[in-house]
Design a protein around this motif. Structure first.
Motif, PDB file in Angstrom:
ATOM      1  N   GLY A   1     -15.253  -7.475   1.813  1.00 47.28           N
ATOM      2  CA  GLY A   1     -14.443  -7.950   0.701  1.00 47.28           C
ATOM      3  C   GLY A   1     -15.229  -8.705  -0.349  1.00 47.28           C
TER       4      GLY A   1
ATOM      5  N   ASN B   1     -12.992  -3.334   3.003  1.00 48.71           N
ATOM      6  CA  ASN B   1     -12.613  -2.960   4.369  1.00 48.71           C
ATOM      7  C   ASN B   1     -11.191  -3.375   4.704  1.00 48.71           C
ATOM      8  N   SER B   2     -10.714  -4.411   4.023  1.00 45.97           N
ATOM      9  CA  SER B   2      -9.389  -4.961   4.327  1.00 45.97           C
ATOM     10  C   SER B   2      -8.244  -4.204   3.664  1.00 45.97           C
TER      11      SER B   2
ATOM     12  N   GLN C   1      -3.995  -5.421   0.860  1.00 41.92           N
ATOM     13  CA  GLN C   1      -3.859  -5.809   2.259  1.00 41.92           C
ATOM     14  C   GLN C   1      -2.398  -5.920   2.689  1.00 41.92           C
TER      15      GLN C   1
ATOM     16  N   ARG D   1      -5.913  -2.133   3.973  1.00 44.25           N
ATOM     17  CA  ARG D   1      -5.180  -1.377   4.998  1.00 44.25           C
ATOM     18  C   ARG D   1      -3.665  -1.592   4.912  1.00 44.25           C
TER      19      ARG D   1
END
Length: 293
Positions: free
Chosen positions: A233, A169-170, A261, A172
């Motif tokens: 993560g 999810n991180s 990230q 980005r």
């Protein structure tokens, strides 16, 4: 070309790689005569003289050329260039933004790569000054477009095989993928650009995306459009360890996960100002990702 106006000559190292292949095509199209060096023997089409060899064991090279291009490993090129005897007023060499990105990596192999790139850059610029040659260094970001890269094309291959791709999810951090054709255009543009002499330029693409957005566009370009699965993560790290143990995801270690990230975006303003650099946005097709149509 006439006898009074013979074609200009170029020596291209890394000529069979993703950037070199495109660059050789551009040079021939513009009327250059190209001496192209590759490890494997190749036939010589019109305008190209293929030479079999490497920087460590170079073939017999021309004594005089107008430009030397390095499209392969910069550290190997810098070692060759330090003792090169050929006459050449212009050197254009590709490095990588990894020289900045990976210098503080938790992976010792990545730190070593960054150190070798930094040393290679300095060696090329120093040697060029010594022999009164105009050198320019180009640092691409994440390269795509030839289907030969080890990042986006690898993601495409894995997603095509599994029908999905997994990210934390991180993931980005911002990215700026650059097309090989835009890199070849940059190399051609700086040949006769005095402002670029002795300079180092970051070459990113024309669009900034998050890592997840970039991967989504890769998947959307593939047959069947594999889905993206974003997970916590800790779960992603577990999946990577399991896959790595089976030999299926080598290279997706902790350093790579941490970098997902990070914002890896670089200032292309100097390249735009000095030689009109105008890279495209990120819109890959299957062939550009190394996949069959």
């Amino acid at each position: 070309m006439t006898a009074e106006n013979p074609p200009r000559t170029a020596l291209v190292f890394g000529a069979s790689g993703q950037i070199g292949t495109e660059l050789v095509t551009r040079l021939v199209r513009d009327g250059w005569h190209v001496h192209a060096v590759s490890r494997q023997q190749r036939s010589s089409p019109a305008g190209v003289h293929w030479l079999q060899g490497s920087l460590g064991e170079p073939p017999a090279l021309p004594a005089v050329v107008d430009v030397v291009f390095s499209c392969g490993p910069l550290d190997a090129f810098s070692q060759w260039y330090a003792h090169a005897a050929l006459q050449c007023p212009r050197v254009i060499a590709f490095s990588s933004t990894s020289v900045m990105v990976k210098q503080d990596s938790q992976d010792p192999f990545e730190r070593d790569l960054a150190a070798r790139l930094a040393a290679g850059e300095q060696a090329v610029l120093t040697r060029a000054l010594t022999v009164q040659t105009a050198a320019t260094l180009l640092r691409p970001t994440l390269v795509w477009g030839a289907g030969m890269d080890r990042s986006l094309s690898r993601i495409a291959a894995l997603a095509g095989r599994w029908g999905l791709f997994v990210l934390p999810n991180s993931a980005r951090g911002k990215r700026q993928p650059v097309h090989v054709s835009d890199l070849a255009s940059a190399a051609m543009a700086v040949i006769d650009c005095p402002t670029s002499h002795g300079q180092v330029y970051a070459l990113g693409g024309g669009q900034v995306l998050s890592y997840q957005q970039m991967v989504r566009q890769v998947l959307a370009a593939l047959p069947g459009q594999p889905r993206l699965w974003c997970v916590p993560g800790a779960f992603f790290s577990l999946l990577v360890r399991v896959a790595a143990a089976s030999g299926k995801m080598a290279g997706f270690g902790p350093a790579m996960q941490a970098r997902m990230q990070q914002d890896l975006v670089f200032d292309i303003g100097p390249a735009q100002r000095d030689f009109g650099y105008a890279p495209r946005g990120f819109a890959p097709n299957p062939a550009e990702l190394g996949m069959d149509q």
